[in-house]
Design a protein around this motif. Structure first.
Motif, PDB file in Angstrom:
ATOM      1  N   PHE A 127     -24.314 -65.957  82.513  1.00 37.08           N
ATOM      2  CA  PHE A 127     -25.493 -65.369  83.131  1.00 37.08           C
ATOM      3  C   PHE A 127     -25.734 -63.957  82.595  1.00 37.08           C
ATOM      4  O   PHE A 127     -26.875 -63.557  82.366  1.00 37.08           O
ATOM      5  N   VAL A 153     -24.766 -62.786  79.606  1.00 36.01           N
ATOM      6  CA  VAL A 153     -25.262 -62.903  78.226  1.00 36.01           C
ATOM      7  C   VAL A 153     -26.756 -63.203  78.253  1.00 36.01           C
ATOM      8  O   VAL A 153     -27.554 -62.598  77.536  1.00 36.01           O
ATOM      9  N   PHE A 154     -27.133 -64.141  79.146  1.00 36.48           N
ATOM     10  CA  PHE A 154     -28.547 -64.502  79.297  1.00 36.48           C
ATOM     11  C   PHE A 154     -29.385 -63.283  79.652  1.00 36.48           C
ATOM     12  O   PHE A 154     -30.422 -63.018  79.055  1.00 36.48           O
ATOM     13  N   LEU A 194     -29.709 -60.808  76.601  1.00 35.53           N
ATOM     14  CA  LEU A 194     -30.605 -61.309  75.551  1.00 35.53           C
ATOM     15  C   LEU A 194     -32.057 -61.316  76.014  1.00 35.53           C
ATOM     16  O   LEU A 194     -32.964 -60.918  75.297  1.00 35.53           O
ATOM     17  N   GLU A 195     -32.268 -61.763  77.261  1.00 39.71           N
ATOM     18  CA  GLU A 195     -33.626 -61.843  77.787  1.00 39.71           C
ATOM     19  C   GLU A 195     -34.243 -60.439  77.884  1.00 39.71           C
ATOM     20  O   GLU A 195     -35.420 -60.253  77.583  1.00 39.71           O
ATOM     21  N   ILE A 239     -33.523 -57.887  75.970  1.00 43.24           N
ATOM     22  CA  ILE A 239     -33.872 -57.458  74.612  1.00 43.24           C
ATOM     23  C   ILE A 239     -35.225 -58.038  74.210  1.00 43.24           C
ATOM     24  O   ILE A 239     -36.105 -57.337  73.724  1.00 43.24           O
ATOM     25  N   CYS A 240     -35.380 -59.368  74.480  1.00 42.16           N
ATOM     26  CA  CYS A 240     -36.633 -60.032  74.132  1.00 42.16           C
ATOM     27  C   CYS A 240     -37.824 -59.378  74.829  1.00 42.16           C
ATOM     28  O   CYS A 240     -38.831 -59.052  74.210  1.00 42.16           O
ATOM     29  N   LEU A 241     -37.685 -59.184  76.156  1.00 47.84           N
ATOM     30  CA  LEU A 241     -38.815 -58.659  76.916  1.00 47.84           C
ATOM     31  C   LEU A 241     -39.134 -57.237  76.494  1.00 47.84           C
ATOM     32  O   LEU A 241     -40.289 -56.808  76.503  1.00 47.84           O
ATOM     33  N   ILE A 297     -38.843 -56.139  73.433  1.00 46.59           N
ATOM     34  CA  ILE A 297     -39.648 -56.273  72.207  1.00 46.59           C
ATOM     35  C   ILE A 297     -41.086 -56.640  72.571  1.00 46.59           C
ATOM     36  O   ILE A 297     -42.037 -56.092  72.039  1.00 46.59           O
ATOM     37  N   VAL A 298     -41.223 -57.584  73.539  1.00 46.62           N
ATOM     38  CA  VAL A 298     -42.567 -58.032  73.915  1.00 46.62           C
ATOM     39  C   VAL A 298     -43.402 -56.871  74.433  1.00 46.62           C
ATOM     40  O   VAL A 298     -44.514 -56.632  73.971  1.00 46.62           O
TER      41      VAL A 298
END
Lengths: 181, 277
Positions: B14, B16-17, B20-21, B23-25, B27-28
């Motif tokens: 959880f 790790v999730f 990563l999530e 980091i993605c958001l 960037i978005v």
């Protein structure tokens, strides 16, 4: 064939098809006549969905992250594919638990393919993950409450197309495992 | 402390999730405005090489359509310049070149046109980008207008040495100032649905627009004056739907327009905007 080589081959072939053929496909112009929004089928989550069941959870998520970022690079969407991929990679073991009665240790490196899961289970498994992926992706992309109907419509239309294409690819390439089983 | 380690060990996936999530958001939401997205520029150099390869293969299939459009445009330009074309200039003794530049043709001298090939294009996203095979070496700069012989396409947003990326008018927050036949000024905006249709706003009812009336650029925006945008297709509660004259699904060659006299104006407008922000 070892899992690593299979993954790398899958990665290259499926992403090439996705980026150079499906992203370009002109399904768009013919369908917009009936008031449908523009859409493209997204099949690249299949790369991660057919990995063995016993792959470590953290590795799966990192692979999903990398795949998503590669996709983002080519389609000018900052981080949206990556975010959707990480989400479905996190949810994958929980969804798989619904279909496999055995524990993941007993299954070892079984691949959740069409013939292993059976037709109905496979459609539900693929359909569920693809719907989550598309919904999350379009929410991030469109990002407005005003056009929530558009988000739903886009999700459903392109999910149907993606699921059909994934089924077709499985019917063509996943045959070998049935003969062995 | 032991409890904390136990917690992390049990729920590591959880965490790790979550990382990563996040980091993605990040960037978005750092790149959600196309004026300041650094992500695209850095990614371009890798992906554009692949797209050039692909375009060199695929462009063969569209040669017929491209040839047709080029011949048509040639004919139109010859007409505009007033060059008379006789069947056989060597036999015809009365032949001589007449150039009657009218006032409109003289005005176009301010503009420099750079031909470019489209190597990647999309119409299904919220902000659609077009990749062109010309860059700063060919004299491309951000904010230049991109047009075809049919109509408007977009404006340059990112430039690298050999490639550039243009935002097409099929994008959220992209406004084009336009003029209708009776002289009223309006605004063109895409509604995120159909790649053939844009919305025309801000036209008063007194303008008395009819179906199939042409909508052109007004010259107040980055586009040159009197470039075709499209024709009025429908009246939808106060706004008009305009059928675009550019077919974005079949975009092969475009022109990047450099406005030689316009540099001073854009500098002035930019300082005004910076002051407001």
């Amino acid at each position: 064939m070892s899992t690593t080589i299979k993954f790398i081959l899958n990665f290259i072939v499926i992403l090439t098809i996705q980026i150079f053929i499906l992203n370009d496909i002109m399904l768009k112009s013919s369908l917009t006549f009936f008031g449908f929004p523009v859409f493209t089928p997204i099949i690249y989550p299949l790369i991660l969905l057919v990995l063995p069941v016993n792959i470590p959870h953290w590795l799966l998520m990192i692979l999903g992250f990398i795949t998503g970022l590669t996709m983002d690079m080519f389609s000018n969407t900052p981080g949206m594919h990556a975010a959707a991929m990480v989400l479905i990679c996190y949810l994958r073991p929980f969804i798989l638990k619904l279909f496999f009665q055995q524990t993941t240790k007993e299954l070892k490196d079984a691949v959740p393919s069409l013939y292993k899961l059976g037709f109905t289970s496979f459609i539900i498994y693929i359909g569920f993950t693809i719907l989550i992926h598309h919904f999350f992706f379009y929410v991030l992309e469109i990002w407005s409450v005003k056009s929530s109907l558009l988000i739903l419509l886009k999700t459903i239309v392109s999910a149907i197309m993606s699921i059909l294409l994934i089924l077709l690819s499985q019917l063509l390439f996943a045959k070998k495992e049935m003969q062995r089983a | 402390m032991r409890n904390l380690i136990y917690l992390i060990k049990n729920y590591y996936s959880f965490f790790v999730f979550l990382i990563l999530e996040l980091i993605c958001l990040l960037i978005v939401f750092k790149n959600n405005s196309y004026q300041q997205s650094s992500y695209i520029n850095s990614a371009r150099s890798i992906s554009s090489k692949f797209y050039t390869k692909k375009e060199s293969i695929v462009s063969f299939l569209t040669l017929n359509a491209v040839n047709d459009s080029l011949v048509k445009e040639n004919a139109r330009l010859k007409q505009a310049l007033g060059i008379s074309v006789s069947a056989n200039p060597l036999k015809d003794t009365s032949y001589f070149l007449t150039r009657s530049l009218d006032s409109n043709a003289k005005q176009t001298v301010h503009y420099k046109y750079i031909a470019a090939k489209v190597i990647n294009n999309s119409t299904d996203q919220k902000i659609n980008y077009i990749t062109l095979n010309v860059g700063s070496r060919q004299g491309i700069k951000p904010k230049m207008a991109v047009i075809t012989d049919n109509g408007v396409v977009g404006k340059i947003s990112h430039v690298s040495e050999n490639y550039s990326v243009a935002v097409s008018i099929l994008s959220d927050r992209f406004n084009v100032n336009c003029v209708v036949p009776d002289g009223s000024i309006g605004n063109i905006k895409w509604d995120n649905k159909d790649p053939n249709i844009v919305l025309l706003k801000g036209i008063p009812l007194s303008a008395n627009l009819k179906l199939k009336d042409s909508v052109m650029t007004s010259g107040y925006s980055i586009f040159p004056e009197k470039i075709m945008i499209g024709r009025v297709a429908k009246f939808v509660n106060g706004d008009y739907q305009v059928w675009l004259s550019t077919n974005f699904n079949k975009l092969h060659y475009v022109y990047v327009v450099e406005d030689i006299t316009n540099i001073e104006r854009t500098i002035l407008e930019d300082t005004v905007q910076a002051d407001i922000q």
